[in-house]
Motif scaffolding. Structure first.
Motif: not given
Length: 124
Positions: A109-124
């Motif tokens: 899973x990846x999340x998008x906050x504004x223009x930033x895409x993150x891979x949540x570290x708790x989901x890795x």
């Protein structure tokens, strides 16, 4: 079979939020990512979207998800389903009681906050 105990699980702290990684790829899960979520009274997440469906199963308290501008409340035993690519934020619906929930989604899973895409570290 692998047991992913909460004891010794990676813990991630954010203001008003505690996340424990449970069954995630780094702990042996191949297809799913599962974590526990605790929201302090009055806590709220930033507005964001996710590229995989997420399901929040509430164990304690009242969790509120505002999805595409519409508020949805859940209490113990209820599940909130967050659709893909839809703006939402989560909040504790109480100023006095913590919320506890278990979250399940697909690995990667990846999340998008504004223009930033993150891979949540708790989901890795």
């Amino acid at each position: 079979m692998t047991t992913a105990s909460r004891v010794g699980a990676p813990v991630f702290e954010q203001p008003g939020t505690t996340i424990h990684s449970l069954a995630v790829p780094s702990r042996g899960s191949k297809e799913l990512a599962v974590w526990s979520l605790e929201f302090a009274p009055g806590a709220r997440s930033p507005e964001h979207s996710v590229d995989r469906e997420e399901v929040f199963v509430v164990q304690a308290g009242r969790l509120v998800a505002t999805i595409d501008g519409v508020a949805h409340g859940a209490q113990p035993g209820d599940a909130l389903i967050i659709p893909v690519n839809t703006l939402f934020w989560l909040a504790n619906g109480s100023d006095t009681e913590a919320v506890r929930a278990t979250v399940c989604t697909s690995a990667g899973i990846q999340g998008t906050l504004g223009d930033t895409v993150i891979s949540p570290p708790w989901a890795q």
